[in-house]
Design a protein around this motif. Structure first.
Motif, PDB file in Angstrom:
ATOM      1  N   ASP A   1       0.843  -1.209   0.000  1.00 47.87           N
ATOM      2  CA  ASP A   1       0.000   0.000   0.000  1.00 47.87           C
ATOM      3  C   ASP A   1       0.874   1.253   0.000  1.00 47.87           C
ATOM      4  OD1 ASP A   1      -2.257  -1.711   0.278  1.00 47.87           O
ATOM      5  OD2 ASP A   1      -2.018  -1.705   2.457  1.00 47.87           O
ATOM      6  N   VAL A   2       1.947   1.207   0.792  1.00 46.03           N
ATOM      7  CA  VAL A   2       2.901   2.327   0.848  1.00 46.03           C
ATOM      8  C   VAL A   2       3.499   2.554  -0.547  1.00 46.03           C
ATOM      9  CG1 VAL A   2       5.133   3.071   1.810  1.00 46.03           C
ATOM     10  CG2 VAL A   2       3.439   1.968   3.299  1.00 46.03           C
ATOM     11  N   ALA A   3       3.874   1.448  -1.210  1.00 47.27           N
ATOM     12  CA  ALA A   3       4.469   1.538  -2.549  1.00 47.27           C
ATOM     13  C   ALA A   3       3.476   2.093  -3.562  1.00 47.27           C
ATOM     14  CB  ALA A   3       4.950   0.148  -2.992  1.00 47.27           C
ATOM     15  N   ASN A   4       2.241   1.615  -3.525  1.00 50.06           N
ATOM     16  CA  ASN A   4       1.230   2.082  -4.481  1.00 50.06           C
ATOM     17  C   ASN A   4       0.915   3.558  -4.290  1.00 50.06           C
ATOM     18  OD1 ASN A   4       0.860  -0.305  -5.931  1.00 50.06           O
ATOM     19  ND2 ASN A   4      -0.631  -1.111  -4.472  1.00 50.06           N
ATOM     20  N   ALA A   5       0.890   4.016  -3.040  1.00 45.96           N
ATOM     21  CA  ALA A   5       0.633   5.436  -2.772  1.00 45.96           C
ATOM     22  C   ALA A   5       1.777   6.296  -3.323  1.00 45.96           C
ATOM     23  CB  ALA A   5       0.455   5.660  -1.272  1.00 45.96           C
ATOM     24  N   ALA A   6       3.015   5.842  -3.127  1.00 42.53           N
ATOM     25  CA  ALA A   6       4.174   6.585  -3.639  1.00 42.53           C
ATOM     26  C   ALA A   6       4.164   6.608  -5.167  1.00 42.53           C
ATOM     27  CB  ALA A   6       5.472   5.946  -3.131  1.00 42.53           C
ATOM     28  N   HIS A   7       3.776   5.491  -5.780  1.00 44.48           N
ATOM     29  CA  HIS A   7       3.688   5.444  -7.242  1.00 44.48           C
ATOM     30  C   HIS A   7       2.636   6.428  -7.743  1.00 44.48           C
ATOM     31  CE1 HIS A   7       2.343   3.726 -11.171  1.00 44.48           C
ATOM     32  NE2 HIS A   7       3.637   3.665 -11.347  1.00 44.48           N
TER      33      HIS A   7
ATOM     34  N   MET B   1      12.200  -2.139   1.574  1.00 47.77           N
ATOM     35  CA  MET B   1      11.197  -3.180   1.330  1.00 47.77           C
ATOM     36  C   MET B   1      10.054  -2.596   0.489  1.00 47.77           C
ATOM     37  SD  MET B   1      11.121  -5.458   4.838  1.00 47.77           S
ATOM     38  CE  MET B   1      10.832  -4.215   6.078  1.00 47.77           C
ATOM     39  N   SER B   2       9.634  -1.376   0.824  1.00 46.52           N
ATOM     40  CA  SER B   2       8.600  -0.712   0.021  1.00 46.52           C
ATOM     41  C   SER B   2       9.067  -0.550  -1.429  1.00 46.52           C
ATOM     42  CB  SER B   2       8.264   0.669   0.612  1.00 46.52           C
ATOM     43  OG  SER B   2       7.859   0.568   1.959  1.00 46.52           O
ATOM     44  N   ALA B   3      10.369  -0.282  -1.611  1.00 52.55           N
ATOM     45  CA  ALA B   3      10.925  -0.105  -2.958  1.00 52.55           C
ATOM     46  C   ALA B   3      10.871  -1.411  -3.756  1.00 52.55           C
ATOM     47  CB  ALA B   3      12.364   0.401  -2.878  1.00 52.55           C
ATOM     48  N   LEU B   4      11.166  -2.528  -3.096  1.00 50.08           N
ATOM     49  CA  LEU B   4      11.068  -3.828  -3.782  1.00 50.08           C
ATOM     50  C   LEU B   4       9.628  -4.068  -4.224  1.00 50.08           C
ATOM     51  CD1 LEU B   4      13.341  -6.023  -1.461  1.00 50.08           C
ATOM     52  CD2 LEU B   4      13.902  -5.194  -3.754  1.00 50.08           C
ATOM     53  N   ALA B   5       8.671  -3.741  -3.338  1.00 52.65           N
ATOM     54  CA  ALA B   5       7.252  -3.880  -3.698  1.00 52.65           C
ATOM     55  C   ALA B   5       6.905  -2.976  -4.881  1.00 52.65           C
ATOM     56  CB  ALA B   5       6.376  -3.537  -2.490  1.00 52.65           C
ATOM     57  N   TYR B   6       7.411  -1.744  -4.860  1.00 47.95           N
ATOM     58  CA  TYR B   6       7.160  -0.759  -5.920  1.00 47.95           C
ATOM     59  C   TYR B   6       7.579  -1.320  -7.282  1.00 47.95           C
ATOM     60  CZ  TYR B   6       7.246   4.002  -8.018  1.00 47.95           C
ATOM     61  OH  TYR B   6       7.029   5.127  -8.786  1.00 47.95           O
ATOM     62  N   MET B   7       8.791  -1.883  -7.326  1.00 47.77           N
ATOM     63  CA  MET B   7       9.321  -2.376  -8.607  1.00 47.77           C
ATOM     64  C   MET B   7       8.567  -3.624  -9.085  1.00 47.77           C
ATOM     65  SD  MET B   7      13.422  -1.656  -8.171  1.00 47.77           S
ATOM     66  CE  MET B   7      13.598  -2.525  -6.611  1.00 47.77           C
ATOM     67  N   LEU B   8       8.111  -4.443  -8.151  1.00 49.55           N
ATOM     68  CA  LEU B   8       7.336  -5.638  -8.511  1.00 49.55           C
ATOM     69  C   LEU B   8       5.946  -5.280  -9.019  1.00 49.55           C
ATOM     70  CD1 LEU B   8       8.194  -8.189  -5.697  1.00 49.55           C
ATOM     71  CD2 LEU B   8       8.193  -8.679  -8.149  1.00 49.55           C
ATOM     72  N   LEU B   9       5.312  -4.331  -8.316  1.00 49.02           N
ATOM     73  CA  LEU B   9       3.923  -3.988  -8.637  1.00 49.02           C
ATOM     74  C   LEU B   9       3.810  -3.079  -9.858  1.00 49.02           C
ATOM     75  CD1 LEU B   9       2.734  -3.284  -4.975  1.00 49.02           C
ATOM     76  CD2 LEU B   9       2.114  -5.267  -6.369  1.00 49.02           C
ATOM     77  N   HIS B  10       4.894  -2.363 -10.175  1.00 45.01           N
ATOM     78  CA  HIS B  10       4.857  -1.407 -11.292  1.00 45.01           C
ATOM     79  C   HIS B  10       6.032  -1.651 -12.234  1.00 45.01           C
ATOM     80  CE1 HIS B  10       1.640   0.619  -9.151  1.00 45.01           C
ATOM     81  NE2 HIS B  10       2.385   0.500  -8.072  1.00 45.01           N
ATOM     82  N   PRO B  11       6.019  -2.793 -12.928  1.00 44.85           N
ATOM     83  CA  PRO B  11       7.140  -3.132 -13.811  1.00 44.85           C
ATOM     84  C   PRO B  11       7.346  -2.072 -14.886  1.00 44.85           C
ATOM     85  CG  PRO B  11       5.264  -4.634 -14.131  1.00 44.85           C
ATOM     86  CD  PRO B  11       4.965  -3.812 -12.928  1.00 44.85           C
ATOM     87  N   GLY B  12       8.617  -1.802 -15.175  1.00 44.51           N
ATOM     88  CA  GLY B  12       8.938  -0.825 -16.209  1.00 44.51           C
ATOM     89  C   GLY B  12       8.931   0.606 -15.726  1.00 44.51           C
ATOM     90  N   SER B  13       8.655   0.819 -14.433  1.00 42.58           N
ATOM     91  CA  SER B  13       8.551   2.193 -13.924  1.00 42.58           C
ATOM     92  C   SER B  13       9.838   2.685 -13.263  1.00 42.58           C
ATOM     93  CB  SER B  13       7.405   2.297 -12.909  1.00 42.58           C
ATOM     94  OG  SER B  13       7.706   1.543 -11.748  1.00 42.58           O
ATOM     95  N   VAL B  14      10.863   1.824 -13.232  1.00 38.38           N
ATOM     96  CA  VAL B  14      12.140   2.176 -12.573  1.00 38.38           C
ATOM     97  C   VAL B  14      13.297   1.697 -13.444  1.00 38.38           C
ATOM     98  CG1 VAL B  14      13.587   1.797 -10.520  1.00 38.38           C
ATOM     99  CG2 VAL B  14      11.100   1.951 -10.262  1.00 38.38           C
ATOM    100  N   CYS B  15      14.288   2.582 -13.685  1.00 34.29           N
ATOM    101  CA  CYS B  15      15.474   2.186 -14.461  1.00 34.29           C
ATOM    102  C   CYS B  15      16.568   1.619 -13.560  1.00 34.29           C
ATOM    103  CB  CYS B  15      16.029   3.389 -15.226  1.00 34.29           C
ATOM    104  SG  CYS B  15      14.926   3.970 -16.523  1.00 34.29           S
ATOM    105  N   ALA B  16      16.857   2.342 -12.460  1.00 39.78           N
ATOM    106  CA  ALA B  16      17.936   1.918 -11.554  1.00 39.78           C
ATOM    107  C   ALA B  16      17.452   1.983 -10.111  1.00 39.78           C
ATOM    108  CB  ALA B  16      19.158   2.807 -11.744  1.00 39.78           C
ATOM    109  N   HIS B  17      18.117   1.215  -9.257  1.00 35.48           N
ATOM    110  CA  HIS B  17      17.677   1.109  -7.858  1.00 35.48           C
ATOM    111  C   HIS B  17      18.883   1.133  -6.925  1.00 35.48           C
ATOM    112  CE1 HIS B  17      15.738  -0.105  -4.217  1.00 35.48           C
ATOM    113  NE2 HIS B  17      16.135  -1.360  -4.252  1.00 35.48           N
ATOM    114  N   ILE B  18      18.749   1.877  -5.813  1.00 37.52           N
ATOM    115  CA  ILE B  18      19.746   1.821  -4.739  1.00 37.52           C
ATOM    116  C   ILE B  18      19.043   1.281  -3.497  1.00 37.52           C
ATOM    117  CG2 ILE B  18      21.368   3.086  -3.280  1.00 37.52           C
ATOM    118  CD1 ILE B  18      21.642   5.166  -5.512  1.00 37.52           C
TER     119      ILE B  18
END
Length: 366
Positions: free
Chosen positions: A121-127, A149-166
């Motif tokens: 939910d945190v990831a979806n709100a940030a997206h 952990m929210s970032a991992l969820a973000y990338m899983l739930l919104h494929p193609g929306s992130v180029c690089a990750h730290i």
């Protein structure tokens, strides 16, 4: 160009992963730098459990942010090049809709009627914030601690929306030690008679429960090496000691008390409970048929840097290695950085020199 706190209204209803929905909800965020014409220079920061969206000072709010030395013109996250967004987690009382917010259906605070909160939910709100700003793809997504952990969820739930990750001092799932500590923190709050099943107020507030929860947290955020180095067995001066039986005698006890006192009334206890439990619940294995590596392999990004600290007992280094291996197996070019900072889990907030070198170096070559 930078803006102090702004608000994004979430779609209403905003469906929650574990059931239920929020109506008229919003999240707070702040930005620094300027979004370029191609809209491809955006960096999103997702925070740990307690920080606000105020990662650094800006014109409207010159007070220092929680990552002040990391973010700004000429710093590791250079706002002359990057348009930086920091979102306050849904469920946090630092400006976002949370258990302390008013439920539009009743006109009363949600308290424990707030729907079960997950880091998805945190990831979806940030997206939602990122999409609202007209950004299709983030140049980089940075997640620290719970935010990782929210970032991992973000990338899983919104494929193609992130180029690089730290990935900074985080985990693909909570380990038993971390769950045990957070369970004790929640128990301390719930057993405070003033908590009153979540129905506290300023007059009757679970100060003692929050204080113990914070002390437990601080103990695990740092390492035994640092406690030994800073305090050894130094005792308080006679006049600083408590007169009561079993009162504070050592400097480390007084340090923890000071930390707790500064924290207690700055964070809503129910919000703390919800975010703490959301951290326990997160498990990337859910996305990989019960297997962490298979879950990580579903994340599609170009490159990543995974940073961990050898002294972190809450999110141990082997969990950082697991993330690095999983992202690499998924096809990303991954750089793994293992630091020996003595500060434990909190190192990313304290050992700015080493983290700056790693994060600044990674962003510079994007």
């Amino acid at each position: 160009m930078s803006d102090a706190r702004q608000y994004f209204k979430l779609p209403s209803p905003f469906a929650m992963k574990r059931g239920g929905a929020l109506h008229g909800a919003h999240v707070a965020y702040e930005t620094w730098g300027t979004l370029n014409a191609a809209r491809d220079n955006a960096v999103l920061i997702l925070t740990g459990l307690s920080p606000s969206a105020h990662a650094a000072a800006n014109a409207q709010d010159p007070s220092p942010g929680w990552w002040e030395e990391m973010l700004g013109p000429g710093k590791a996250i250079d706002t002359r090049r990057w348009f930086v967004i920091c979102v306050n987690s849904l469920g946090s009382d630092k400006g976002s809709t949370c258990p302390a917010s008013t439920d539009p259906a009743t006109g009363e605070p949600y308290r424990l009627s707030f729907p079960d909160l997950s880091l998805e939910d945190v990831a979806n709100a940030a997206h939602g914030v990122v999409t609202h700003l007209g950004i299709d793809s983030l140049a980089c997504l940075i997640g620290c601690s719970m935010g990782g952990m929210s970032a991992l969820a973000y990338m899983l739930l919104h494929p193609g929306s992130v180029c690089a990750h730290i990935s900074v001092d985080t985990a693909p799932q909570a380990q038993p030690f971390a769950i045990a500590i957070r369970s004790l923190q929640r128990e301390a709050i719930r057993l405070d008679p003033h908590w009153n099943e979540g129905r506290y107020d300023a007059e009757h507030y679970p100060d003692i429960g929050m204080s113990i929860a914070r002390k437990l947290g601080v103990i695990t955020y740092r390492s035994a090496m640092e406690w030994n180095g800073r305090f050894a067995r130094i005792r308080l001066e006679a006049e600083q000691r408590e007169e009561q039986p079993f009162g504070f005698e050592f400097q480390v006890e007084s340090y923890l008390e000071g930390h707790a006192r500064r924290f207690v009334r700055t964070f809503d206890p129910n919000s703390y409970l919800y975010l703490s439990r959301a951290s326990d619940w997160f498990d990337i294995a859910e996305y990989g048929h019960g297997n962490v590596m298979e879950g990580l392999k579903r994340i599609r990004i170009e490159q990543a840097m995974v940073i961990g600290v050898s002294t972190d007992i809450l999110f141990p280094l082997e969990q950082q290695e697991q993330i690095a291996e999983g992202l690499e197996a998924a096809g990303a070019k991954v750089e793994f950085v293992a630091l020996d900072s003595p500060q434990g889990h909190d190192a990313f907030l304290v050992d700015i020199e080493n983290y700056s070198r790693a994060i600044g170096g990674f962003l510079a070559q994007l």
